[in-house]
Enzyme design. Sequence first.
Site, mmCIF file in Angstrom:
data_model
loop_
_atom_site.group_PDB
_atom_site.id
_atom_site.type_symbol
_atom_site.label_atom_id
_atom_site.label_comp_id
_atom_site.label_asym_id
_atom_site.label_seq_id
_atom_site.Cartn_x
_atom_site.Cartn_y
_atom_site.Cartn_z
ATOM 1 N N ASP A 51 -1.581 6.903 6.645
ATOM 2 C CA ASP A 51 -1.446 5.485 6.949
ATOM 3 C C ASP A 51 -2.313 5.165 8.167
ATOM 4 O O ASP A 51 -2.544 6.030 9.015
ATOM 5 C CB ASP A 51 0.037 5.183 7.252
ATOM 6 C CG ASP A 51 0.423 3.785 6.820
ATOM 7 O OD1 ASP A 51 -0.464 3.013 6.420
ATOM 8 O OD2 ASP A 51 1.624 3.463 6.865
ATOM 9 N N THR A 57 -5.474 -1.397 7.249
ATOM 10 C CA THR A 57 -5.485 -2.853 7.288
ATOM 11 C C THR A 57 -6.891 -3.334 7.670
ATOM 12 O O THR A 57 -7.161 -4.515 7.639
ATOM 13 C CB THR A 57 -4.473 -3.371 8.338
ATOM 14 O OG1 THR A 57 -4.612 -2.572 9.515
ATOM 15 C CG2 THR A 57 -3.054 -3.264 7.832
ATOM 16 N N LYS A 96 0.826 -1.206 0.000
ATOM 17 C CA LYS A 96 0.000 0.000 0.000
ATOM 18 C C LYS A 96 0.866 1.265 0.000
ATOM 19 O O LYS A 96 0.664 2.175 -0.800
ATOM 20 C CB LYS A 96 -0.950 -0.007 1.213
ATOM 21 C CG LYS A 96 -1.905 -1.197 1.201
ATOM 22 C CD LYS A 96 -2.869 -1.190 2.368
ATOM 23 C CE LYS A 96 -2.203 -1.414 3.717
ATOM 24 N NZ LYS A 96 -1.601 -2.758 3.848
ATOM 25 N N THR A 97 1.818 1.304 0.927
ATOM 26 C CA THR A 97 2.702 2.477 1.003
ATOM 27 C C THR A 97 3.491 2.631 -0.297
ATOM 28 O O THR A 97 3.632 3.740 -0.832
ATOM 29 C CB THR A 97 3.670 2.322 2.197
ATOM 30 O OG1 THR A 97 2.891 2.209 3.391
ATOM 31 C CG2 THR A 97 4.599 3.515 2.312
ATOM 32 N N ARG A 147 6.581 -8.338 1.616
ATOM 33 C CA ARG A 147 7.491 -7.936 2.689
ATOM 34 C C ARG A 147 8.127 -9.167 3.338
ATOM 35 O O ARG A 147 9.315 -9.172 3.659
ATOM 36 C CB ARG A 147 6.770 -7.092 3.747
ATOM 37 C CG ARG A 147 7.707 -6.713 4.896
ATOM 38 C CD ARG A 147 7.021 -5.915 5.984
ATOM 39 N NE ARG A 147 6.691 -4.578 5.538
ATOM 40 C CZ ARG A 147 5.550 -3.964 5.832
ATOM 41 N NH1 ARG A 147 4.638 -4.577 6.555
ATOM 42 N NH2 ARG A 147 5.325 -2.751 5.405
HETATM 43 N N1 LIG Z 1 3.679 -5.191 -5.871
HETATM 44 C C1 LIG Z 1 4.918 -5.293 -5.366
HETATM 45 N N2 LIG Z 1 5.958 -5.614 -6.169
HETATM 46 C C2 LIG Z 1 7.193 -5.724 -5.643
HETATM 47 N N3 LIG Z 1 7.509 -5.519 -4.342
HETATM 48 C C3 LIG Z 1 6.527 -5.185 -3.511
HETATM 49 C C4 LIG Z 1 5.192 -5.032 -3.984
HETATM 50 N N4 LIG Z 1 4.423 -4.689 -2.937
HETATM 51 C C5 LIG Z 1 5.229 -4.628 -1.867
HETATM 52 N N5 LIG Z 1 6.495 -4.915 -2.193
HETATM 53 C C6 LIG Z 1 7.635 -4.997 -1.273
HETATM 54 O O1 LIG Z 1 7.130 -5.220 0.031
HETATM 55 C C7 LIG Z 1 7.555 -4.207 0.944
HETATM 56 C C8 LIG Z 1 6.396 -3.829 1.829
HETATM 57 O O2 LIG Z 1 5.429 -3.121 1.087
HETATM 58 P P1 LIG Z 1 4.674 -1.840 1.694
HETATM 59 O O3 LIG Z 1 5.502 -1.198 2.752
HETATM 60 O O4 LIG Z 1 4.252 -0.998 0.560
HETATM 61 O O5 LIG Z 1 3.432 -2.551 2.370
HETATM 62 P P2 LIG Z 1 2.174 -1.908 3.099
HETATM 63 O O6 LIG Z 1 0.969 -2.510 2.452
HETATM 64 O O7 LIG Z 1 2.289 -0.440 3.140
HETATM 65 O O8 LIG Z 1 2.290 -2.508 4.562
HETATM 66 P P3 LIG Z 1 1.731 -1.909 5.966
HETATM 67 O O9 LIG Z 1 0.255 -2.138 5.978
HETATM 68 O O10 LIG Z 1 2.438 -2.759 6.990
HETATM 69 O O11 LIG Z 1 2.139 -0.470 6.024
HETATM 70 C C9 LIG Z 1 8.055 -3.057 0.071
HETATM 71 O O12 LIG Z 1 9.162 -2.436 0.650
HETATM 72 C C10 LIG Z 1 8.444 -3.730 -1.229
HETATM 73 O O13 LIG Z 1 9.802 -4.055 -1.229
HETATM 74 MG MG LIG Z 2 2.646 0.845 4.791
#
Ligand SMILES: Nc1ncnc2c1ncn2[C@@H]1O[C@H](COP(=O)(O)OP(=O)(O)OP(=O)(O)O)[C@@H](O)[C@H]1O
Ligand SMILES: [Mg+2]
Length: 327
Positions: free
Chosen positions: A111, A160, A66-67, A219
């Site tokens: 977030d 989430t 998401k981030t 992740r």
């Molecule tokens: N679609 C994708 N393709 C490649 N790598 C990805 C992808 N999505 C996430 N990642 C990898 O996973 C890691 C975690 O993703 P991210 O921080 O965006 O998750 P998030 O959904 O924001 O999690 P949270 O809810 O814990 O904040 C990123 O640093 C990246 O390296």
């Molecule tokens: Mg995030």
Amino acid sequence: MNENMLNPEQYSHEPIEELRLRPSSFNEYIGQRKVVENIDLMVKSAVKRKSAMDHALLSGPPGLGKTTLAMLISKALGSELHVVSGPAIEKKGDLAAVLTNLKPRDVLFIDEIHRIHISVEEILYSAMEDFRLDILIGQGASARTMQIDLVPFTLVGATTRSGLLSNPLRDRFMAHLHFDFYQDDELGTILNNNAKKMEVSLNQDANLEIASRSRGTPRIANRILRRVRDYSLVNDHKTISVDDVKKALELLDVDSLGLDSMDRKILKVIRDYYNGGPVGIEALCATLGEDKQTIEEVHEPFLLKEGLLLRTPRGRTLSDKAIDHIN
Ligand SMILES: Nc1ncnc2c1ncn2[C@@H]1O[C@H](COP(=O)(O)OP(=O)(O)OP(=O)(O)O)[C@@H](O)[C@H]1O
Ligand SMILES: [Mg+2]
């Protein structure tokens, strides 16, 4: 203002390697096709209209991107990304300060937006709908509302738990995009890309083994890849083999389904203390000595998706698959 609230530098606390693995373009952003197609359309339309992109709500379990997507959106729009954590905004004035500092078409990323305080949330309503701040000044008979115009901006909210968002807030997002767990082949592609970035060689079986034990989560796949790389490096192996993966996962206490020790503890507690269920979430968390939010947001979604845990009106129950697995 709480100094943790505005944290564009939050990501610099990530190890440098983690930063390097974060996709820096849509090409590197694997999977989540539906979400990406929607975002692509919204971004292109905004660029053509020379106006702010519609507000978007991104929901789904942690670590699914998401981030990362919010970062790619602001990049594609050629605008600045402002990152704020919902629960860290303590006062209306804090959020007002952030909103009045935005430049036209900037992206504000909030977030954990489901954990934003209700009094703070209320000022988002008119900000999102009319790009206007309505602020109440004074008390009693002398109270009056002051209106401040804002520039057009895009709010990207991440959560989430989209079910915990209030209706007025949810309704103001024009796009609701839900993230699903990744398929093993998608994780495989991510792992191959990242092995290249880390300059390690990963054979196909090893790749499949990591992908299938990463709980559908990039992740986690990245985290495992790093430990596996360490293991292989320390043992002077030129190419990472499936054997290296298995040894490293043993050290990480990750089992054949990708469950970690807390996941297994949840299943075992339901088996041993509650006869396999059903058990209410409150009682379960009390027995586990774990915080309810962690269980519900981090552990349960994958256990439910794998059909290990079943949700019934009377609480959580173990499936036959779960019982077989932990026995
Ligand atoms: N679609 C994708 N393709 C490649 N790598 C990805 C992808 N999505 C996430 N990642 C990898 O996973 C890691 C975690 O993703 P991210 O921080 O965006 O998750 P998030 O959904 O924001 O999690 P949270 O809810 O814990 O904040 C990123 O640093 C990246 O390296
Ligand atoms: Mg995030």
